[in-house]
Design a protein around this motif. Structure first.
Motif, PDB file in Angstrom:
ATOM      1  N   GLU A  51      -1.701   7.468   2.227  1.00 19.94           N
ATOM      2  CA  GLU A  51      -0.707   8.753   1.458  1.00 19.94           C
ATOM      3  C   GLU A  51      -1.679   9.170   0.745  1.00 19.94           C
ATOM      4  OE1 GLU A  51       2.008  10.206   2.625  1.00 19.94           O
ATOM      5  OE2 GLU A  51       3.554   8.296   2.547  1.00 19.94           O
ATOM      6  N   ILE A  52      -1.871  10.643   1.117  1.00 25.43           N
ATOM      7  CA  ILE A  52      -2.713  11.640   0.117  1.00 25.43           C
ATOM      8  C   ILE A  52      -2.748  11.459  -1.365  1.00 25.43           C
ATOM      9  CG2 ILE A  52      -3.309  13.996  -0.624  1.00 25.43           C
ATOM     10  CD1 ILE A  52      -2.899  14.654   2.914  1.00 25.43           C
ATOM     11  N   ALA A  53      -0.800  11.099  -1.547  1.00 25.18           N
ATOM     12  CA  ALA A  53      -0.580  11.550  -2.506  1.00 25.18           C
ATOM     13  C   ALA A  53      -1.497  10.023  -3.771  1.00 25.18           C
ATOM     14  CB  ALA A  53       0.832  10.925  -2.919  1.00 25.18           C
ATOM     15  N   LEU A  54      -1.670   8.834  -2.949  1.00 25.17           N
ATOM     16  CA  LEU A  54      -2.641   7.679  -4.442  1.00 25.17           C
ATOM     17  C   LEU A  54      -4.339   7.970  -3.696  1.00 25.17           C
ATOM     18  CD1 LEU A  54      -0.520   5.139  -1.495  1.00 25.17           C
ATOM     19  CD2 LEU A  54      -0.372   5.348  -4.578  1.00 25.17           C
ATOM     20  N   THR A  55      -5.182   9.330  -3.143  1.00 22.58           N
ATOM     21  CA  THR A  55      -6.481   9.279  -3.606  1.00 22.58           C
ATOM     22  C   THR A  55      -6.382   9.724  -4.522  1.00 22.58           C
ATOM     23  OG1 THR A  55      -6.174  12.020  -2.652  1.00 22.58           O
ATOM     24  CG2 THR A  55      -6.433   9.776  -1.059  1.00 22.58           C
ATOM     25  N   VAL A  75       7.676   6.506  -4.146  1.00 15.43           N
ATOM     26  CA  VAL A  75       8.041   6.338  -5.388  1.00 15.43           C
ATOM     27  C   VAL A  75       7.714   4.666  -4.733  1.00 15.43           C
ATOM     28  CG1 VAL A  75       9.702   7.589  -6.351  1.00 15.43           C
ATOM     29  CG2 VAL A  75      10.464   5.441  -5.527  1.00 15.43           C
ATOM     30  N   THR A  76       7.766   4.491  -4.135  1.00 16.44           N
ATOM     31  CA  THR A  76       7.243   2.809  -3.534  1.00 16.44           C
ATOM     32  C   THR A  76       5.997   2.532  -3.188  1.00 16.44           C
ATOM     33  OG1 THR A  76       7.560   3.006  -1.435  1.00 16.44           O
ATOM     34  CG2 THR A  76       9.675   2.604  -2.162  1.00 16.44           C
ATOM     35  N   LYS A  77       5.345   3.656  -2.907  1.00 17.69           N
ATOM     36  CA  LYS A  77       4.404   3.456  -2.546  1.00 17.69           C
ATOM     37  C   LYS A  77       2.703   3.672  -4.218  1.00 17.69           C
ATOM     38  CE  LYS A  77       5.325   5.889   1.675  1.00 17.69           C
ATOM     39  NZ  LYS A  77       4.692   4.976   2.644  1.00 17.69           N
ATOM     40  N   VAL A  82      -8.504  -1.650   4.528  1.00 22.35           N
ATOM     41  CA  VAL A  82      -7.540  -0.622   4.857  1.00 22.35           C
ATOM     42  C   VAL A  82      -6.231  -0.982   3.622  1.00 22.35           C
ATOM     43  CG1 VAL A  82      -5.610  -0.719   6.691  1.00 22.35           C
ATOM     44  CG2 VAL A  82      -8.184  -0.792   6.840  1.00 22.35           C
ATOM     45  N   ASP A  83      -5.905  -0.884   2.544  1.00 21.72           N
ATOM     46  CA  ASP A  83      -5.333  -0.937   1.495  1.00 21.72           C
ATOM     47  C   ASP A  83      -3.601  -0.337   2.096  1.00 21.72           C
ATOM     48  OD1 ASP A  83      -4.713  -1.753  -1.015  1.00 21.72           O
ATOM     49  OD2 ASP A  83      -4.836  -0.457  -2.137  1.00 21.72           O
ATOM     50  N   GLU A  84      -2.725  -1.029   1.540  1.00 18.01           N
ATOM     51  CA  GLU A  84      -1.549  -1.088   1.696  1.00 18.01           C
ATOM     52  C   GLU A  84      -1.141  -0.887   3.321  1.00 18.01           C
ATOM     53  OE1 GLU A  84       0.755  -1.382  -0.505  1.00 18.01           O
ATOM     54  OE2 GLU A  84      -0.318  -0.847  -2.309  1.00 18.01           O
ATOM     55  N   GLU A  85      -2.081  -2.370   4.387  1.00 21.25           N
ATOM     56  CA  GLU A  85      -1.634  -1.932   5.764  1.00 21.25           C
ATOM     57  C   GLU A  85      -1.224  -2.357   6.572  1.00 21.25           C
ATOM     58  OE1 GLU A  85      -1.762  -5.022   7.821  1.00 21.25           O
ATOM     59  OE2 GLU A  85      -0.381  -5.066   6.748  1.00 21.25           O
ATOM     60  N   HIS A  86       0.339  -2.166   5.773  1.00 19.05           N
ATOM     61  CA  HIS A  86       1.877  -2.408   6.642  1.00 19.05           C
ATOM     62  C   HIS A  86       1.956  -1.189   6.605  1.00 19.05           C
ATOM     63  CE1 HIS A  86       1.968  -2.390   1.925  1.00 19.05           C
ATOM     64  NE2 HIS A  86       3.579  -1.664   2.596  1.00 19.05           N
ATOM     65  N   ASP A  87       1.851  -0.465   5.542  1.00 20.45           N
ATOM     66  CA  ASP A  87       1.950   1.126   5.729  1.00 20.45           C
ATOM     67  C   ASP A  87       2.025   2.079   6.519  1.00 20.45           C
ATOM     68  OD1 ASP A  87       3.389   4.066   4.853  1.00 20.45           O
ATOM     69  OD2 ASP A  87       2.523   2.936   2.664  1.00 20.45           O
ATOM     70  N   PRO A  88       4.152   2.783   7.301  1.00 20.66           N
ATOM     71  CA  PRO A  88       4.755   3.185   8.452  1.00 20.66           C
ATOM     72  C   PRO A  88       3.316   4.643   8.811  1.00 20.66           C
ATOM     73  CG  PRO A  88       6.425   2.989   7.477  1.00 20.66           C
ATOM     74  CD  PRO A  88       5.177   2.212   6.730  1.00 20.66           C
ATOM     75  N   SER A  89       3.283   5.505   7.395  1.00 15.27           N
ATOM     76  CA  SER A  89       2.104   6.381   7.020  1.00 15.27           C
ATOM     77  C   SER A  89       1.190   6.085   7.636  1.00 15.27           C
ATOM     78  CB  SER A  89       1.791   6.468   6.073  1.00 15.27           C
ATOM     79  OG  SER A  89       3.205   6.821   5.558  1.00 15.27           O
ATOM     80  N   GLU A 130     -25.595   8.918   2.623  1.00 18.39           N
ATOM     81  CA  GLU A 130     -25.916   9.191   0.889  1.00 18.39           C
ATOM     82  C   GLU A 130     -24.909   8.445   0.415  1.00 18.39           C
ATOM     83  OE1 GLU A 130     -27.016  12.771  -0.282  1.00 18.39           O
ATOM     84  OE2 GLU A 130     -28.914  12.840   1.152  1.00 18.39           O
ATOM     85  N   LYS A 131     -22.884   8.491   1.400  1.00 18.53           N
ATOM     86  CA  LYS A 131     -21.782   8.779   0.818  1.00 18.53           C
ATOM     87  C   LYS A 131     -20.879   7.605   1.178  1.00 18.53           C
ATOM     88  CE  LYS A 131     -23.195  12.491  -2.153  1.00 18.53           C
ATOM     89  NZ  LYS A 131     -23.301  11.808  -4.228  1.00 18.53           N
ATOM     90  N   SER A 132     -19.703   6.602   0.236  1.00 17.45           N
ATOM     91  CA  SER A 132     -18.986   6.450   0.705  1.00 17.45           C
ATOM     92  C   SER A 132     -17.718   7.283   0.391  1.00 17.45           C
ATOM     93  CB  SER A 132     -18.533   5.041   0.112  1.00 17.45           C
ATOM     94  OG  SER A 132     -20.002   4.299  -0.111  1.00 17.45           O
ATOM     95  N   VAL A 133     -16.439   6.455   1.307  1.00 18.00           N
ATOM     96  CA  VAL A 133     -15.429   7.646   0.787  1.00 18.00           C
ATOM     97  C   VAL A 133     -13.840   7.286   1.140  1.00 18.00           C
ATOM     98  CG1 VAL A 133     -13.963   9.158   2.815  1.00 18.00           C
ATOM     99  CG2 VAL A 133     -16.534   9.701   2.832  1.00 18.00           C
ATOM    100  N   VAL A 134     -13.346   7.298   0.150  1.00 13.51           N
ATOM    101  CA  VAL A 134     -12.001   7.174  -0.148  1.00 13.51           C
ATOM    102  C   VAL A 134     -10.768   8.164   0.419  1.00 13.51           C
ATOM    103  CG1 VAL A 134     -11.837   7.799  -2.546  1.00 13.51           C
ATOM    104  CG2 VAL A 134     -10.244   6.217  -1.525  1.00 13.51           C
ATOM    105  N   GLY A 135      -9.697   7.648   0.913  1.00 11.87           N
ATOM    106  CA  GLY A 135      -8.837   8.551   2.060  1.00 11.87           C
ATOM    107  C   GLY A 135      -8.139   8.477   2.741  1.00 11.87           C
TER     108      GLY A 135
END
Length: 823
Positions: free
Chosen positions: A343-347, A635-637, A407-414, A385-390
Motif C-alpha cells: 500500500e502507498i499508505a505504508l511507504t 487498519v490491518t496493514k 516483498v514485505d507483507e507478501e500475502h496482501d491481496p493489494s 545510483e538509487k534504491s527504491v521503496v514503494g
C-alpha cells in the motif's frame, strides 16, 4: 542472462518495431529516415504518427532490415539522446504481456510515468516554478510559453498548429526537463513532513545540575512539579516528549506547561515524525536480537543455495530490521535494492525508518508523486545510483544494478492489479524481476500466502521462522465473544457485545488506545422497503447502494454512482424506509452513544481521500489525540503504535462467509494481522473477536495463532477441490452493454474452448455481480495443470478464440478480459 538485441543492418532500409501506449496485438513497424540511422537503439523514445492524425511517443523495441509487408510511415523525430528503458525492462514487459495475456502497449501504459508517454491528447500547462524568465528560451519554446500565458492549457495538436510543424516532441522535452511546463494529468504538490509539538528543557537547564535547580522555581506549584517529574521520566525512555502526551499523562492543563515555558525551564519545538507514527525508537540500526541474528544467517544460507527466502515472522518480530541489514550489504557493495510494500499508505513509515540508516540512497516511488518527481526518480534509478521503496508500480523502474528484492507483507491481496490490464501480481513479478537480474530475494509475512508456503514446502523457497516479538513482548491475549451475548439486564446490542464495550472502557481508562476493525465502509449497505422488500439499486451495477449518513447520500462502491435517498418506496409507496447491515460509519455513530467522552475517528476510503488526510489522521492517533480508531482493512496493514491496548473485530462471520475460495485464508490473515496491532511495546495487548460461530475452525486457529495448522488444513481443502496453487486458474470475462449479446458471446467462446480443452473449462456463468459499470458480465474459468508448456498452449487457444469472436457478426463489440491467477 540478458538477451542482446540484434544489431541494426549496416546497409539498406532500416525499420524500427515501436511499442505504442495502445492495446495493439503487436509492435508497429516504422521506417527509419536516413538522418536518424546510427542514432537509434532499443529503449529510445521516438515521435510517430498512428492512424490519420494521432501522434505518440513510442518506444523502439527492435531495429532490423526486414520490410513488414505494408507501406510504412517514417519516424518523425527522436525524443531521447540515451535509452529511457533497459533491455532487461523491455524483456520484463514482454514476459508480463505473455504471461498475463495482455499487450505490450498496456504494459507500457502501466509502467511509464505519464510525462514519458505523451500523446496528441496530452494537455500541457505552465509549471508552478516558471518565473517569467524567457532569456534561455529559443524561438519555438518562447512561442509555446507565450501561448500558455494567454490560454493556460494547450494540447500537443495546438502546439503543432502554433509552430506550424509536425515534429514537436523534442521542443516539449526540453521545456519539461527544465520544469517550464507540465503535463496536466495527475499534477499534485510535493509531500510535506508531518511535525508534532514537543517539549524540551530550555538552554538554561540542559545539564543535570541546572535541572535540579529548576525544581526550586516550581516548589510552590504541585502541578508544575508533577509535570517536571513526568518529563524527566519520559525523556529517559524516548528521544522526544510530546506536548499533548505530557499534558495527558499528568492531567495538567496547557496553562501549567506554558507557565514552565515562561520560566524558561521548558521550550516548545516542532519535531518531524513519520506519517504513520510509532516506530522511530526501534527502527534504528542498533544491535540485532538473538533471533534476528539467527534469521539473518538463515536468509544468507537460502541465498547461498540460490533460493528466495520466505521469512515467516510473527507481527512485531523485527523482520524489517533483518531486511535492513541485507539492504545495507547490497548498497555498500554498490548495488540497488527494491523494497516492495502492498500500500502507498505504508511507504511513509517504512521510508522514515530506512532513511534513518540509508539516508538519500533510498527513494520512495508511488503514484501520488507529481510527474516531475517520478521522472527524476526514474532517471536516478536508471543511473544505478538509487534504491527504491514503494508499492507494485515501483517494479517498472529501470534498475541497472539490482542486487536485492524485498516483498514485505507478501500475502496482501493489494499486490494484485485488478483494473485495467495488465492484471499482474506484484509479488510474482518481483520474483521474476529478481531472477532476471540475478538478484537475491526475500518475501516476508506473519501470515504467508498458501502459494508462498507451498513453494517453501517444496523447497523452491527457503523458509526462515521468527516466533518471538522484538524485545520479548508477549503476543496479545485473544478471545472470541459470542455476538448474541447480552448484558446483565438481558439487553442485546446488534454491533457490540458487553464484553467488548467493557474492555473498551477499561482500556481507555488505563490511558491506552483501541482499534476496531469492520470490513465495510459507509453507514449501512442496504436501504430498503420493509413492506415489499424493494431496495435501492445502482443504475450501472447489480448491487445495492450503500447509505452514507454524513453525506446523506446513497453511493455505489463499484462504479461511484451517487444519488439522494428516496422519500418513499416507488413500488408500494411506503414512506418508512429502513436500513440494513453495518458499516464503519454506523460503528462510529453507535460508539459515541456508549462512550460519549471518548475521542473517536474513522479510517476508511471516505475519510482518507485527500492527499494528506491519512497522514493527519494517523498523526492524531499516534500522538494520543484519539482514543478509538474504527477502520476497514486499512487498519490491518502494518500500523505500529505504542499504546494500542485493545483490538476488536466487529464481525468475523462477515469475513468467513465471503463467496470466494480464498475466504478462509483472507479471514485468517486479516484477523491475525489486525490482532498484531495490539500490545507492540511493553504491555501485553488484548484482542476480542465477535462472532456467531465461535467454534469455526478458522477462529480456533486464530485464537491459538496456529498458522501451521490452518495452512495445512487449507492446503488439503484446496488440493482436494482443485484450487490454486495446485491448479492454475484463468478467468475469461466477457462484457457487453446488452445481456443477450454477452450471453451469446460467452456461449460461443465456451463452446470453442471446450472443444479444444475439454473438462478444463467451467462455464459460462454469471458472476456474483452480474452487471458492472453498465456492462453485463459472463465468466468462463479454466483450471489447468501448472505446467509451463500447457499454459502456453492454452493461452494460444484463448487468443485464437478471442480473435474469432471479434470477427463474428453481431459479436464484435463483446469485450474479452483475460485474468491469469485471478482473485
Amino acid at each position: 542472462m540478458t538477451r542482446r538485441p540484434p544489431d541494426p543492418p549496416s546497409t539498406g532500409t532500416v525499420y524500427a518495431d515501436v511499442v505504442l501506449p495502445l492495446a495493439l496485438a503487436r509492435t508497429y513497424t516504422y521506417q527509419v529516415p536516413e538522418e536518424f540511422v546510427g542514432q537509434l537503439q532499443a529503449g529510445l523514445r521516438v515521435e510517430v504518427q498512428f492512424s490519420k492524425n494521432k501522434h505518440y511517443a513510442g518506444i523502439i523495441r527492435r531495429l532490423h532490415g526486414t520490410a513488414p509487408g505494408f507501406k510504412t510511415k517514417p519516424i518523425l523525430s527522436v525524443i531521447d539522446v540515451e535509452p529511457l528503458l533497459t533491455e532487461r525492462q523491455l524483456e520484463l514487459w514482454e514476459w508480463m504481456a505473455d504471461y498475463y495475456c495482455c499487450t505490450l502497449g498496456e504494459v507500457m501504459t502501466a509502467g511509464l510515468p505519464s510525462h514519458l508517454k505523451m500523446a496528441s491528447e496530452t494537455i500541457i500547462t505552465l509549471g508552478p516554478m516558471f518565473s517569467d524568465d524567457i532569456t534561455e528560451l529559443d524561438e519555438d519554446e518562447y512561442l509555446i510559453v507565450e501561448a500558455l500565458t494567454l490560454q493556460s492549457e494547450l494540447s500537443l495538436k495546438d502546439i503543432r498548429d502554433i509552430l506550424q510543424r509536425k515534429t514537436v516532441y523534442p521542443v516539449i522535452r526540453g521545456l519539461l526537463d527544465r520544469h517550464v511546463i507540465f503535463p496536466k494529468e495527475e499534477f499534485s504538490d510535493r509531500y510535506k513532513p508531518l511535525e508534532v509539538k514537543c517539549v524540551r528543557f530550555g538552554p538554561k537547564y540542559r545539564t543535570e545540575a541546572e535541572r535540579i535547580s529548576a525544581f526550586d522555581l516550581v516548589s510552590r506549584s504541585e502541578k508544575q512539579t508533577a509535570v517536571l517529574l513526568e518529563y524527566l521520566d519520559v525523556s529517559r525512555k524516548q528521544p522526544y516528549v510530546r506536548r499533548a502526551d505530557l499534558s495527558k499523562r499528568t492531567g495538567a492543563s496547557d496553562a501549567v506547561i506554558k507557565a514552565l515555558v515562561k520560566k524558561d525551564i521548558f521550550e516548545f519545538y516542532d519535531h518531524e515524525v513519520s506519517r504513520l507514527g510509532g516506530a522511530e525508537a526501534n527502527a534504528r540500526a542498533g544491535a540485532l536480537s538473538r533471533e534476528q541474528q539467527e534469521a539473518l544467517g538463515a536468509v544468507r544460507g537460502c541465498h547461498a543455495a540460490g533460493k528466495p527466502a520466505l521469512i515467516h515472522g510473527v507481527t512485531g518480530s523485527g523482520k524489517t530490521r533483518v531486511y535492513l541489514e541485507l539492504m545495507l550489504e547490497e548498497i555498500d557493495a554498490g548495488r540497488q535494492v527494491l523494497y516492495l510494500l502492498p500500500e502507498i499508505a505504508l511507504t511513509g513509515q517504512i521510508t522514515k525508518r530506512l532513511q534513518q540508516v540509508l539516508g538519500d540512497k533510498i527513494l520512495v516511488y508511488h503514484s501520488r508523486l507529481n510527474n516531475m518527481e517520478r521522472v527524476e526518480i526514474w532517471k536516478a534509478v536508471l543511473s544505478g545510483e538509487k534504491s527504491v521503496v514503494g508499492p507494485r508500480s515501483a517494479l517498472f523502474l529501470p534498475f541497472t544494478k539490482l542486487g536485492l528484492v524485498v516483498v514485505d507483507e507478501e500475502h496482501d491481496p493489494s499486490y494484485k492489479q485488478q483494473e485495467p490490464s495488465p492484471r499482474y501480481n506484484g509479488r510474482d513479478v518481483a520474483m521474476y524481476l529478481a531472477h532476471q537480474h540475478g538478484a537475491r530475494s526475500i518475501l516476508g509475512s506473519a501470515t504467508p500466502s498458501l502459494e508462498s508456503w507451498e513453494n517453501a514446502r517444496s523447497e523452491k523457497y527457503g523458509l526462515v521462522t521468527m516466533r518471538e516479538r522484538y524485545g520479548g513482548t508477549a503476543l496479545p491475549e485473544m478471545t472470541v465473544a459470542n455476538s448474541r451475548e447480552t448484558d446483565d439486564k438481558g439487553m442485546h446490542h446488534p454491533f457490540f457485545t458487553p464484553t467488548l464495550i467493557e474492555n473498551i472502557r477499561a482500556t481507555i481508562e488505563r490511558g491506552e488506545q483501541v482499534i476496531l476493525f469492520q470490513n465495510r465502509r459507509g453507514f449501512a449497505p442496504v436501504y430498503f422497503c420493509p413492506t415489499c422488500e424493494w431496495s435501492v439499486q445502482c443504475v450501472n451495477c447489480d448491487v445495492t447502494l450503500t447509505y452514507h449518513k454524513y453525506q446523506h447520500r446513497l453511493r455505489c462502491h463499484c462504479c461511484g454512482y451517487v444519488t439522494s435517498p428516496p422519500e418513499h418506496c416507488p413500488a408500494c409507496g411506503e414512506v418508512q424506509l429502513k436500513l440494513s447491515g453495518t458499516g464503519t460509519e454506523k460503528i462510529e455513530d453507535e460508539l459515541k452513544i456508549f462512550l460519549p467522552e471518548a475521542r473517536i475517528a474513522r479510517m476508511d476510503l471516505d475519510t482518507t481521500r485527500g492527499k494528506n488526510a491519512l497522514g493527519q489522521l494517523l498523526q492524531q492517533f499516534e500522538v494520543g489525540e484519539l482514543d478509538i480508531l474504527v477502520g476497514t482493512q486499512m487498519v490491518t496493514k502494518g500500523l505500529d503504535f505504542d499504546r494500542v491496548g485493545l483490538v476488536g473485530v466487529i464481525s468475523a462471520d462477515q469475513l468467513l462467509r465471503f463467496p470466494d475460495f480464498r475466504a478462509d485464508e483472507r479471514a485468517f490473515q486479516l484477523m491475525l494481522q489486525v490482532a498484531g496491532r495490539a500490545g507492540r511495546r511493553e504491555r501485553q495487548g488484548k484482542v476480542i473477536i465477535q462472532a456467531h460461530e465461535e467454534s469455526h475452525p478458522v477462529l480456533t486457529d486464530v485464537l491459538a495463532a496456529d498458522y501451521e495448522n490452518f495452512i495445512q488444513r487449507e492446503a488439503d481443502n484446496r488440493r482436494a477441490h482443485a484450487f490454486p496453487p495446485y491448479r492454475k486458474m484463468i478467468r475469461i470475462q466477457l462484457r457487453h452493454p446488452r445481456r443477450p449479446t454477452a450471453e451469446e458471446g460467452a456461449k460461443l467462446m465456451g463452446k470453442w474452448l471446450a472443444y479444444a480443452l475439454g473438462d478444463l473449462v467451467e462455464g459460462p456463468f454469471e458472476p456474483s455481480i452480474a452487471r458492472l459499470r453498465t456492462y453485463y458480465l459472463q465468466d468462463i474459468v479454466l483450471r489447468l495443470p501448472p505446467h509451463v508448456a500447457e499454459l502456453k498452449r492454452v493461452k494460444d487457444i484463448i487468443q485464437r478464440a478471442t480473435d474469432k469472436l471479434a470477427t463474428t457478426k453481431g459479436l464484435s463489440g463483446v469485450r474479452v478480459v483475460v485474468d491469469v491467477d485471478p482473485y
